[in-house]
Write an enzyme that holds these catalytic residues in place. Structure first.
Site, PDB file in Angstrom:
ATOM      1  N   GLY A  26       0.839  -1.208   0.000  1.00  0.00           N
ATOM      2  CA  GLY A  26       0.000   0.000   0.000  1.00  0.00           C
ATOM      3  C   GLY A  26       0.868   1.250   0.000  1.00  0.00           C
ATOM      4  N   VAL A  28       1.335   3.569   2.338  1.00  0.00           N
ATOM      5  CA  VAL A  28       2.105   3.702   3.582  1.00  0.00           C
ATOM      6  C   VAL A  28       2.991   2.470   3.770  1.00  0.00           C
ATOM      7  CG1 VAL A  28       1.936   3.974   6.093  1.00  0.00           C
ATOM      8  CG2 VAL A  28       0.318   5.171   4.599  1.00  0.00           C
ATOM      9  N   ALA A  80      -5.583  -2.136   4.770  1.00  0.00           N
ATOM     10  CA  ALA A  80      -6.960  -1.725   5.085  1.00  0.00           C
ATOM     11  C   ALA A  80      -7.785  -1.731   3.806  1.00  0.00           C
ATOM     12  CB  ALA A  80      -6.969  -0.317   5.692  1.00  0.00           C
ATOM     13  N   THR A  82      -9.602   0.619   1.799  1.00  0.00           N
ATOM     14  CA  THR A  82      -9.535   2.090   1.771  1.00  0.00           C
ATOM     15  C   THR A  82     -10.406   2.730   0.680  1.00  0.00           C
ATOM     16  OG1 THR A  82      -7.560   1.949   0.400  1.00  0.00           O
ATOM     17  CG2 THR A  82      -7.205   2.203   2.771  1.00  0.00           C
ATOM     18  N   TYR A 145     -16.821   3.447   5.537  1.00  0.00           N
ATOM     19  CA  TYR A 145     -15.369   3.317   5.753  1.00  0.00           C
ATOM     20  C   TYR A 145     -15.011   3.791   7.164  1.00  0.00           C
ATOM     21  CZ  TYR A 145     -10.430   4.722   5.474  1.00  0.00           C
ATOM     22  OH  TYR A 145      -9.097   4.927   5.729  1.00  0.00           O
ATOM     23  N   LYS A 149     -13.470   1.575  10.225  1.00  0.00           N
ATOM     24  CA  LYS A 149     -12.162   1.915  10.813  1.00  0.00           C
ATOM     25  C   LYS A 149     -12.307   2.154  12.323  1.00  0.00           C
ATOM     26  CE  LYS A 149      -8.665   2.423   9.099  1.00  0.00           C
ATOM     27  NZ  LYS A 149      -7.556   1.446   8.861  1.00  0.00           N
TER      28      LYS A 149
HETATM   29  N1  LIG Z   1      -5.134   6.981   2.084  1.00  0.00           N
HETATM   30  C1  LIG Z   1      -5.608   7.887   2.932  1.00  0.00           C
HETATM   31  O1  LIG Z   1      -5.894   9.045   2.560  1.00  0.00           O
HETATM   32  C2  LIG Z   1      -5.799   7.534   4.385  1.00  0.00           C
HETATM   33  C3  LIG Z   1      -6.389   8.485   5.219  1.00  0.00           C
HETATM   34  C4  LIG Z   1      -6.570   8.177   6.560  1.00  0.00           C
HETATM   35  C5  LIG Z   1      -6.170   6.944   7.054  1.00  0.00           C
HETATM   36  N2  LIG Z   1      -5.606   6.033   6.209  1.00  0.00           N
HETATM   37  C6  LIG Z   1      -5.233   4.737   6.772  1.00  0.00           C
HETATM   38  O2  LIG Z   1      -3.821   4.563   6.602  1.00  0.00           O
HETATM   39  C7  LIG Z   1      -3.520   3.169   6.426  1.00  0.00           C
HETATM   40  C8  LIG Z   1      -2.693   2.988   5.173  1.00  0.00           C
HETATM   41  O3  LIG Z   1      -3.486   3.441   4.056  1.00  0.00           O
HETATM   42  P1  LIG Z   1      -2.896   3.579   2.587  1.00  0.00           P
HETATM   43  O4  LIG Z   1      -3.192   4.949   2.121  1.00  0.00           O
HETATM   44  O5  LIG Z   1      -1.502   3.075   2.541  1.00  0.00           O
HETATM   45  O6  LIG Z   1      -3.892   2.589   1.841  1.00  0.00           O
HETATM   46  P2  LIG Z   1      -3.683   1.778   0.494  1.00  0.00           P
HETATM   47  O7  LIG Z   1      -2.644   2.419  -0.346  1.00  0.00           O
HETATM   48  O8  LIG Z   1      -5.045   1.519  -0.052  1.00  0.00           O
HETATM   49  O9  LIG Z   1      -3.076   0.410   1.039  1.00  0.00           O
HETATM   50  C9  LIG Z   1      -3.856  -0.521   1.735  1.00  0.00           C
HETATM   51  C10 LIG Z   1      -3.282  -1.885   1.444  1.00  0.00           C
HETATM   52  O10 LIG Z   1      -4.100  -2.879   2.088  1.00  0.00           O
HETATM   53  C11 LIG Z   1      -4.197  -3.962   1.208  1.00  0.00           C
HETATM   54  N3  LIG Z   1      -5.370  -4.783   1.473  1.00  0.00           N
HETATM   55  C12 LIG Z   1      -6.666  -4.532   1.142  1.00  0.00           C
HETATM   56  N4  LIG Z   1      -7.431  -5.566   1.483  1.00  0.00           N
HETATM   57  C13 LIG Z   1      -6.615  -6.491   2.052  1.00  0.00           C
HETATM   58  C14 LIG Z   1      -6.804  -7.788   2.587  1.00  0.00           C
HETATM   59  N5  LIG Z   1      -8.011  -8.378   2.580  1.00  0.00           N
HETATM   60  N6  LIG Z   1      -5.736  -8.442   3.080  1.00  0.00           N
HETATM   61  C15 LIG Z   1      -4.509  -7.894   3.056  1.00  0.00           C
HETATM   62  N7  LIG Z   1      -4.255  -6.692   2.530  1.00  0.00           N
HETATM   63  C16 LIG Z   1      -5.300  -5.993   2.045  1.00  0.00           C
HETATM   64  C17 LIG Z   1      -4.297  -3.334  -0.156  1.00  0.00           C
HETATM   65  O11 LIG Z   1      -4.000  -4.253  -1.174  1.00  0.00           O
HETATM   66  P3  LIG Z   1      -4.675  -4.037  -2.626  1.00  0.00           P
HETATM   67  O12 LIG Z   1      -4.350  -2.638  -3.029  1.00  0.00           O
HETATM   68  O13 LIG Z   1      -4.048  -5.077  -3.468  1.00  0.00           O
HETATM   69  O14 LIG Z   1      -6.141  -4.234  -2.393  1.00  0.00           O
HETATM   70  C18 LIG Z   1      -3.260  -2.239  -0.059  1.00  0.00           C
HETATM   71  O15 LIG Z   1      -1.985  -2.696  -0.424  1.00  0.00           O
HETATM   72  C19 LIG Z   1      -4.874   2.450   6.407  1.00  0.00           C
HETATM   73  O16 LIG Z   1      -5.158   1.970   7.689  1.00  0.00           O
HETATM   74  C20 LIG Z   1      -5.862   3.552   6.064  1.00  0.00           C
HETATM   75  O17 LIG Z   1      -7.159   3.275   6.547  1.00  0.00           O
HETATM   76  C21 LIG Z   1      -5.402   6.296   4.888  1.00  0.00           C
END
Ligand SMILES: NC(=O)c1ccc[n+]([C@@H]2O[C@H](COP(=O)([O-])OP(=O)(O)OC[C@H]3O[C@@H](n4cnc5c(N)ncnc54)[C@H](OP(=O)(O)O)[C@@H]3O)[C@@H](O)[C@H]2O)c1
Length: 310
Positions: A26, A28, A80, A82, A145, A149
């Site tokens: 992902g 992060v 997550a 997302t 979402y 969370k």
């Molecule tokens: N992005 C934002 O703006 C934001 C804002 C606030 C909080 N957050 C939180 O920050 C954290 C990191 O977010 P991020 O932006 O890095 O999100 P991201 O880029 O969407 O990465 C999430 C990762 O989780 C993987 N995933 C999804 N379903 C899964 C499953 N069933 N088993 C294992 N892995 C799975 C995804 O794989 P695939 O891509 O292959 O599905 C992806 O690699 C999360 O907890 C998110 O809720 C993010």
């Protein structure tokens, strides 16, 4: 142990700690692969399995096997569901990944006393406030979402695992699906763009989030931080605040592109999921507890743009 005594270090000298990173592909997670590498051996699990073991958070048996086989000294969960809009019609899967699996992971780690760092979101708040939300403010998500969370936060806290939960917001970076990369593409392609101006938040660079996570985890692994005392919820976002329109304008100016930006209200850009109007988070608890500080979002944006070929 008295409150003054530090927790025992996870490993004594000479042994490298084992860090299980879940969600290594992902936004992060990808940054964490690099920043955690200096702390010990990173077991980088992802749904595709490109960097290490495969993990699917929907499969609790696989999760249990991963924890048993990885024998981690600490876990960082960056995986997550997302897709904020898709979650509105995919509630069950979003809940299983964002809440149920996090609770299950917490229980597996609680049994073994293994610490975990997990991420949550500004979308746990309704966005009706006028000042940055603190960890004491009541969460009341507007969308599925955010609900799932919040469920994950509660499940992890309930599990009894030694945990830190970092609520972050508006994450962007040089890799992954995010507002910065989408804007850079659209600003090149279009003469005019309409951007929502009545949602205000704090853009957070994925690399800074990963760096501060690693600095905190370093202290946990050394036994300098006792999560029985400092565990729990923390807000951790880029400093300062801006609307999506203001963020787009800052990207436009820095990338020196020509496109007319038009501010619009959210009502002119309907989306399946409702979003908070004001979801700025107050980082003071994190700063005071760990002595670390997130730079202003504009400083991080400049640094991130240096990594992106224009
Ligand atoms: N992005 C934002 O703006 C934001 C804002 C606030 C909080 N957050 C939180 O920050 C954290 C990191 O977010 P991020 O932006 O890095 O999100 P991201 O880029 O969407 O990465 C999430 C990762 O989780 C993987 N995933 C999804 N379903 C899964 C499953 N069933 N088993 C294992 N892995 C799975 C995804 O794989 P695939 O891509 O292959 O599905 C992806 O690699 C999360 O907890 C998110 O809720 C993010």
């Amino acid at each position: 142990m008295t409150p003054q005594q530090p927790a025992a270090p996870v490993k004594t000298s000479g042994q490298r700690p084992r860090i299980l990173l879940i969600g290594a592909n992902g936004q992060v997670g990808w940054e964490l692969r690099r920043t955690l590498a200096g702390l010990g051996e990173v077991i980088a699990a992802s749904i595709e399995g490109g960097y290490g073991p495969i993990i699917d958070l929907l499969d609790h048996g696989l999760l249990a096997r991963l924890v048993a086989e990885a024998r981690p000294d600490a876990v960082v969960n960056a995986a997550a569901y997302t897709a904020v809009d898709k979650a509105e019609t995919d509630r069950d899967v979003a809940r299983r990944i964002n809440a149920d699996a996090v609770g299950e992971l917490g229980r597996l780690l609680a049994e073994r006393g293994i610490p975990i760092i997990h991420y949550s979101t500004d979308f746990v708040f309704p966005g009706t406030g006028k000042r940055p939300y603190t960890e004491e403010d009541v969460a009341a998500p507007l969308n599925v979402y955010g609900e799932t969370k919040l469920g994950g936060e509660l499940a992890l806290l309930d599990s009894g695992a030694p945990s830190l939960i970092f609520r972050t917001s508006w994450v962007y970076g040089a890799r992954g699906a995010n507002f910065l990369l989408t804007m850079l593409r659209l600003l090149r392609e279009k003469d005019e763009l309409r951007i929502v101006d009545d949602q205000v938040g704090s853009p957070t660079w994925s690399r800074m989030l990963a760096e501060l996570t690693a600095l905190v985890l370093y202290r946990v692994l050394r036994g300098d931080l006792d999560l029985k005392q400092v565990g729990g919820l923390y807000h951790l976002t880029g400093s300062g605040e801006v609307s999506w329109f203001g963020f787009a304008q800052a990207i436009l100016e820095r990338a020196e592109l020509n496109c007319r930006l038009i501010p619009i209200p959210s009502t002119d850009y309907p989306a399946p999921a409702r979003r908070p109007a004001y979801s700025v988070l107050d980082n003071r608890k994190f700063q005071e507890t760990f002595g670390l500080h997130m730079p202003d979002w504009r400083v991080s944006l400049d640094q991130c743009l240096e990594l992106i070929p224009c």
